[in-house]
Design a protein around this motif. Structure first.
Motif, PDB file in Angstrom:
ATOM      1  N   MET A   1      41.976  53.539  44.362  1.00 18.72           N
ATOM      2  CA  MET A   1      40.825  53.095  45.125  1.00 18.72           C
ATOM      3  C   MET A   1      41.306  52.369  46.383  1.00 18.72           C
ATOM      4  SD  MET A   1      37.763  50.457  44.101  1.00 18.72           S
ATOM      5  CE  MET A   1      36.376  51.554  43.904  1.00 18.72           C
ATOM      6  N   GLN A   2      40.838  52.814  47.543  1.00 22.05           N
ATOM      7  CA  GLN A   2      41.192  52.198  48.821  1.00 22.05           C
ATOM      8  C   GLN A   2      40.130  51.146  49.161  1.00 22.05           C
ATOM      9  OE1 GLN A   2      43.786  52.909  50.989  1.00 22.05           O
ATOM     10  NE2 GLN A   2      44.234  55.070  50.858  1.00 22.05           N
ATOM     11  N   VAL A   3      40.555  49.893  49.255  1.00 20.61           N
ATOM     12  CA  VAL A   3      39.657  48.797  49.583  1.00 20.61           C
ATOM     13  C   VAL A   3      40.216  48.069  50.798  1.00 20.61           C
ATOM     14  CG1 VAL A   3      38.623  46.646  48.766  1.00 20.61           C
ATOM     15  CG2 VAL A   3      38.976  48.544  47.170  1.00 20.61           C
ATOM     16  N   VAL A   4      39.384  47.933  51.829  1.00 21.48           N
ATOM     17  CA  VAL A   4      39.740  47.205  53.042  1.00 21.48           C
ATOM     18  C   VAL A   4      38.891  45.947  53.073  1.00 21.48           C
ATOM     19  CG1 VAL A   4      39.686  47.274  55.576  1.00 21.48           C
ATOM     20  CG2 VAL A   4      40.384  49.309  54.284  1.00 21.48           C
ATOM     21  N   SER A   5      39.457  44.853  53.587  1.00 23.05           N
ATOM     22  CA  SER A   5      38.688  43.612  53.667  1.00 23.05           C
ATOM     23  C   SER A   5      38.720  43.012  55.058  1.00 23.05           C
ATOM     24  CB  SER A   5      39.208  42.582  52.664  1.00 23.05           C
ATOM     25  OG  SER A   5      38.379  41.424  52.669  1.00 23.05           O
ATOM     26  N   ASN A   6      37.610  42.413  55.396  1.00 23.31           N
ATOM     27  CA  ASN A   6      37.502  41.533  56.547  1.00 23.31           C
ATOM     28  C   ASN A   6      37.976  40.148  56.085  1.00 23.31           C
ATOM     29  OD1 ASN A   6      36.679  40.505  59.073  1.00 23.31           O
ATOM     30  ND2 ASN A   6      34.670  39.981  58.261  1.00 23.31           N
ATOM     31  N   THR A   7      37.990  39.205  56.971  1.00 26.61           N
ATOM     32  CA  THR A   7      38.510  37.871  56.679  1.00 26.61           C
ATOM     33  C   THR A   7      37.669  37.083  55.682  1.00 26.61           C
ATOM     34  OG1 THR A   7      39.426  37.815  58.910  1.00 26.61           O
ATOM     35  CG2 THR A   7      39.254  35.707  57.757  1.00 26.61           C
ATOM     36  N   SER A   8      36.362  37.069  55.867  1.00 27.96           N
ATOM     37  CA  SER A   8      35.529  36.119  55.122  1.00 27.96           C
ATOM     38  C   SER A   8      35.567  36.242  53.601  1.00 27.96           C
ATOM     39  CB  SER A   8      34.087  36.136  55.634  1.00 27.96           C
ATOM     40  OG  SER A   8      33.491  37.384  55.432  1.00 27.96           O
ATOM     41  N   PRO A   9      35.532  37.426  53.002  1.00 27.07           N
ATOM     42  CA  PRO A   9      35.605  37.443  51.535  1.00 27.07           C
ATOM     43  C   PRO A   9      36.911  36.826  51.015  1.00 27.07           C
ATOM     44  CG  PRO A   9      34.794  39.542  52.342  1.00 27.07           C
ATOM     45  CD  PRO A   9      35.280  38.776  53.541  1.00 27.07           C
ATOM     46  N   LEU A  10      38.009  37.107  51.687  1.00 29.78           N
ATOM     47  CA  LEU A  10      39.303  36.575  51.263  1.00 29.78           C
ATOM     48  C   LEU A  10      39.406  35.078  51.524  1.00 29.78           C
ATOM     49  CD1 LEU A  10      41.532  39.480  52.607  1.00 29.78           C
ATOM     50  CD2 LEU A  10      40.968  39.024  50.215  1.00 29.78           C
ATOM     51  N   SER A  11      38.973  34.646  52.703  1.00 26.53           N
ATOM     52  CA  SER A  11      39.094  33.223  53.028  1.00 26.53           C
ATOM     53  C   SER A  11      38.181  32.372  52.155  1.00 26.53           C
ATOM     54  CB  SER A  11      38.811  32.970  54.507  1.00 26.53           C
ATOM     55  OG  SER A  11      37.488  33.302  54.846  1.00 26.53           O
ATOM     56  N   ASN A  12      36.955  32.826  51.948  1.00 27.60           N
ATOM     57  CA  ASN A  12      36.032  32.042  51.131  1.00 27.60           C
ATOM     58  C   ASN A  12      36.468  31.962  49.673  1.00 27.60           C
ATOM     59  OD1 ASN A  12      33.923  31.082  52.950  1.00 27.60           O
ATOM     60  ND2 ASN A  12      33.464  33.240  53.252  1.00 27.60           N
ATOM     61  N   LEU A  13      36.918  33.072  49.114  1.00 22.91           N
ATOM     62  CA  LEU A  13      37.429  33.021  47.742  1.00 22.91           C
ATOM     63  C   LEU A  13      38.710  32.203  47.675  1.00 22.91           C
ATOM     64  CD1 LEU A  13      36.659  36.618  46.458  1.00 22.91           C
ATOM     65  CD2 LEU A  13      35.639  34.479  45.662  1.00 22.91           C
ATOM     66  N   GLY A  14      39.524  32.273  48.732  1.00 16.96           N
ATOM     67  CA  GLY A  14      40.748  31.481  48.781  1.00 16.96           C
ATOM     68  C   GLY A  14      40.473  29.990  48.780  1.00 16.96           C
ATOM     69  N   VAL A  15      39.482  29.572  49.553  1.00 15.86           N
ATOM     70  CA  VAL A  15      39.151  28.152  49.643  1.00 15.86           C
ATOM     71  C   VAL A  15      38.739  27.598  48.280  1.00 15.86           C
ATOM     72  CG1 VAL A  15      37.463  26.520  50.605  1.00 15.86           C
ATOM     73  CG2 VAL A  15      38.610  28.149  52.103  1.00 15.86           C
ATOM     74  N   ILE A  16      38.063  28.410  47.466  1.00 14.83           N
ATOM     75  CA  ILE A  16      37.654  27.916  46.139  1.00 14.83           C
ATOM     76  C   ILE A  16      38.635  28.350  45.031  1.00 14.83           C
ATOM     77  CG2 ILE A  16      35.230  27.732  46.797  1.00 14.83           C
ATOM     78  CD1 ILE A  16      34.738  30.251  44.991  1.00 14.83           C
ATOM     79  N   ASN A  17      39.811  28.793  45.443  1.00 17.61           N
ATOM     80  CA  ASN A  17      40.877  29.191  44.507  1.00 17.61           C
ATOM     81  C   ASN A  17      40.458  30.280  43.527  1.00 17.61           C
ATOM     82  OD1 ASN A  17      42.881  27.346  45.484  1.00 17.61           O
ATOM     83  ND2 ASN A  17      41.669  25.717  44.537  1.00 17.61           N
ATOM     84  N   GLU A  18      39.764  31.289  44.054  1.00 19.65           N
ATOM     85  CA  GLU A  18      39.296  32.385  43.194  1.00 19.65           C
ATOM     86  C   GLU A  18      39.736  33.760  43.686  1.00 19.65           C
ATOM     87  OE1 GLU A  18      37.937  32.257  40.273  1.00 19.65           O
ATOM     88  OE2 GLU A  18      37.470  30.117  40.158  1.00 19.65           O
ATOM     89  N   LEU A  19      40.826  33.819  44.453  1.00 23.55           N
ATOM     90  CA  LEU A  19      41.324  35.128  44.877  1.00 23.55           C
ATOM     91  C   LEU A  19      41.786  35.966  43.688  1.00 23.55           C
ATOM     92  CD1 LEU A  19      43.137  34.283  48.207  1.00 23.55           C
ATOM     93  CD2 LEU A  19      41.297  35.930  47.906  1.00 23.55           C
ATOM     94  N   GLY A  20      42.169  35.320  42.614  1.00 25.88           N
ATOM     95  CA  GLY A  20      42.562  36.035  41.402  1.00 25.88           C
ATOM     96  C   GLY A  20      41.448  36.928  40.884  1.00 25.88           C
ATOM     97  N   LEU A  21      40.221  36.534  41.150  1.00 27.46           N
ATOM     98  CA  LEU A  21      39.071  37.342  40.740  1.00 27.46           C
ATOM     99  C   LEU A  21      39.107  38.704  41.432  1.00 27.46           C
ATOM    100  CD1 LEU A  21      36.485  37.281  39.075  1.00 27.46           C
ATOM    101  CD2 LEU A  21      35.329  36.284  41.045  1.00 27.46           C
ATOM    102  N   LEU A  22      39.416  38.710  42.727  1.00 29.87           N
ATOM    103  CA  LEU A  22      39.534  39.981  43.440  1.00 29.87           C
ATOM    104  C   LEU A  22      40.673  40.820  42.890  1.00 29.87           C
ATOM    105  CD1 LEU A  22      39.044  39.478  47.292  1.00 29.87           C
ATOM    106  CD2 LEU A  22      37.613  40.721  45.687  1.00 29.87           C
ATOM    107  N   GLN A  23      41.753  40.159  42.503  1.00 32.08           N
ATOM    108  CA  GLN A  23      42.895  40.900  41.945  1.00 32.08           C
ATOM    109  C   GLN A  23      42.528  41.574  40.635  1.00 32.08           C
ATOM    110  OE1 GLN A  23      45.650  37.402  42.469  1.00 32.08           O
ATOM    111  NE2 GLN A  23      47.058  39.098  42.866  1.00 32.08           N
ATOM    112  N   GLN A  24      41.608  40.978  39.903  1.00 31.21           N
ATOM    113  CA  GLN A  24      41.166  41.594  38.646  1.00 31.21           C
ATOM    114  C   GLN A  24      40.265  42.796  38.893  1.00 31.21           C
ATOM    115  OE1 GLN A  24      39.930  38.770  35.456  1.00 31.21           O
ATOM    116  NE2 GLN A  24      40.319  37.235  37.050  1.00 31.21           N
ATOM    117  N   ILE A  25      39.583  42.799  40.018  1.00 29.63           N
ATOM    118  CA  ILE A  25      38.628  43.866  40.316  1.00 29.63           C
ATOM    119  C   ILE A  25      39.277  45.032  41.061  1.00 29.63           C
ATOM    120  CG2 ILE A  25      36.488  44.429  41.555  1.00 29.63           C
ATOM    121  CD1 ILE A  25      35.658  41.474  41.086  1.00 29.63           C
ATOM    122  N   TYR A  26      40.135  44.711  42.037  1.00 27.44           N
ATOM    123  CA  TYR A  26      40.726  45.740  42.883  1.00 27.44           C
ATOM    124  C   TYR A  26      42.241  45.757  42.731  1.00 27.44           C
ATOM    125  CZ  TYR A  26      36.130  45.437  45.036  1.00 27.44           C
ATOM    126  OH  TYR A  26      34.775  45.430  45.245  1.00 27.44           O
TER     127      TYR A  26
END
Length: 162
Positions: free
Chosen positions: A1-26
């Protein structure tokens, strides 16, 4: 699956320490260099972003159509423009983007989009998080993510929390 991201989803999840959630999904997320540069401006998430790039989960790719980026930059910011152009280049399965105008433009180009709120709803439905509301509240209170009350209520309903 090819997933591209803009800044805001990554930065906002990063600020609340939840980037691991994206790693579980993609399995991998691809970003253009301008998005990497924008992310590195957030000192609190710089180490995490660097780690994710070094691990290969977050991959940097240069969009191939500078003319499209120039056209998009007439109405969108550079990160959104490059992310949309890269998603088009890669025929991405999904573009992660939150800003309304960027979402509208991406949809006009036939891209399938997902914002941070949709990510939270899906994470709840997949059993990756027990509840959406605590993360939604943290996004608002800690990351400054803007959500009007009607959308807030719809997200809770979509997550079976209301």
């Amino acid at each position: 699956m090819q997933v591209v991201s803009n800044t805001s989803p990554l930065s906002n999840l990063g600020v609340i320490n939840e980037l691991g959630l994206l790693q579980q999904i993609y399995p991998k997320v691809i970003i253009p260099p301008i998005v990497q540069a924008e992310l590195m401006r957030f000192s609190e998430i710089q180490p995490t972003i660097s780690t994710l790039i070094n691990s290969g989960w977050l991959e940097i790719q240069i969009p191939k159509n500078p003319q499209l980026i120039s056209t998009l930059e007439q109405t969108l910011d550079p990160g959104e423009s490059a992310a949309i152009a890269l998603a088009i280049d890669l025929k991405a399965d999904r573009l992660l983007i939150d800003e309304r105008l960027g979402r509208d433009v991406a949809t006009q180009y036939g891209l399938k989009i997902r914002g941070i709120l949709g990510i939270l709803v899906n994470a709840k439905k997949q059993g990756l998080i027990p509840a959406t509301q605590p993360l939604l509240d943290r996004l608002v209170n800690e990351a400054g993510f803007r959500v009007n009350q009607a959308l807030y209520e719809r997200i809770l309903q979509a997550s079976d929390e209301k």
